[in-house]
Design an enzyme around this catalytic site. Structure first.
Site, PDB file in Angstrom:
ATOM      1  N   ASP A   1       0.701  -1.089  -0.061  1.00 35.00           N
ATOM      2  CA  ASP A   1       0.188  -0.003  -0.066  1.00 35.00           C
ATOM      3  C   ASP A   1       0.705   1.197  -0.114  1.00 35.00           C
ATOM      4  O   ASP A   1       1.882   1.383  -0.145  1.00 35.00           O
ATOM      5  CB  ASP A   1      -1.045   0.054   1.331  1.00 35.00           C
TER       6      ASP A   1
ATOM      7  N   LYS B   1      -4.005   3.056  -1.828  1.00 35.12           N
ATOM      8  CA  LYS B   1      -5.236   3.978  -1.622  1.00 35.12           C
ATOM      9  C   LYS B   1      -4.964   5.182  -0.885  1.00 35.12           C
ATOM     10  O   LYS B   1      -4.782   5.039   0.372  1.00 35.12           O
ATOM     11  CB  LYS B   1      -6.204   2.826  -1.052  1.00 35.12           C
TER      12      LYS B   1
ATOM     13  N   MET C   1      -7.042   8.704   9.232  1.00 35.54           N
ATOM     14  CA  MET C   1      -7.497   9.411   7.986  1.00 35.54           C
ATOM     15  C   MET C   1      -8.683  10.497   8.049  1.00 35.54           C
ATOM     16  O   MET C   1      -9.586  10.577   7.525  1.00 35.54           O
ATOM     17  CB  MET C   1      -8.234   8.191   7.041  1.00 35.54           C
TER      18      MET C   1
END
Length: 265
Positions: A52, A73, A186
């Site tokens: 990732d 992502k 996030m």
């Protein structure tokens, strides 16, 4: 027993990475010194690594023999679709490769590792999970904020902030009412909204907040503020993802633990 003998004994007990298997592994918070011995071993055995966005080149340097495929992502940026990632893991395993799916932090903490494991089970692909040091706890420790502290907290919540303001959002008012620390993954883009929802839910505007950017790496930065001011400080100081947001009285412990009486963090 010497250290060398102890390591040799440990190496003899590490699992065999079989062709056609997928290992879901956590690379820790960023700096390769936080890799587990099991993950370092897997890096040296993998034929293909699917990693990732938060896995660094320093970590990948432990696998010079492997084919490396990026499947990152990142919010607001071009990203590989999750279904495509899952299908590629299944395809590569069926081709007979030793497939290492490498994620920042721990694969089961906001890493979609559970979704991928479920898909592998349904596809009949053998897999193993290699835990990693989750980024939230490592980040707090790196800046000397205790995740739990007797007399201050009795629990801690790990939350995701990417869905703030959508139908898939958390009940921030309910989290506010606990009075316990919250670590938000996030959440930088939605920090202003999250702060307002927590204050509306009853959390004091003066509640201490820390934002830790690029934890444990050479780019690590820290700012402290309050719920009322943190969004403005993040913008003023140019903080960017990846970053973790720590909300609660535990943030105040840093002033004591990072004092001159202690070693420089």
């Amino acid at each position: 027993m010497t250290i060398a003998a102890a390591l040799a004994n440990l190496a003899s007990r590490l699992p065999t990475f079989e062709p056609g298997h997928v290992w879901l592994a956590g690379a820790g918070p960023g700096d390769p010194r936080y890799l587990t011995l099991e993950v370092i071993d897997a890096l040296g055995k993998a034929d293909v690594i699917v990693h990732d966005a938060l896995v660094s080149e320093d970590v990948l340097a432990f696998a010079p023999q492997a084919k490396v495929l990026y499947a990152g992502k990142r919010g607001g940026k071009p990203s590989t679709a999750q279904d495509d990632i899952t299908l590629s893991l299944i395809r590569l395993a069926r081709e007979g490769h030793r497939v290492l799916r490498l994620k920042g932090g721990d694969p089961f903490i906001f890493g979609r590792g559970g979704e991928e494991a479920e898909a592998l089970v349904k596809a009949g692909i053998p897999f193993r999970v290699l835990p990693g040091m989750t980024s939230a706890l490592a980040a707090l420790a790196s800046v000397r904020i205790p995740a739990t502290m007797r007399g201050i907290s009795k629990a801690i919540t790990l939350a995701t902030g990417h869905a703030a303001g959508t139908d898939d959002d958390l009940d921030w008012a309910a989290l506010a009412r606990t009075g316990e620390p919250i670590v938000v993954y996030m959440g930088l883009k939605n920090l202003d909204l999250i702060s307002r929802l927590l204050i509306e839910g009853g959390r004091a505007a003066e509640t201490p907040v820390a934002v830790i950017m690029a934890a444990t790496t050479g780019e690590e930065r820290l700012l402290t503020a309050t719920l009322a001011t943190v969004a403005g400080e993040v913008e003023r100081q140019g903080f960017a993802a990846p970053a973790l947001i720590v909300i609660g009285e535990i943030v105040l412990m840093r002033d004591l633990l990072a004092s001159p009486a202690g070693e420089t963090p």
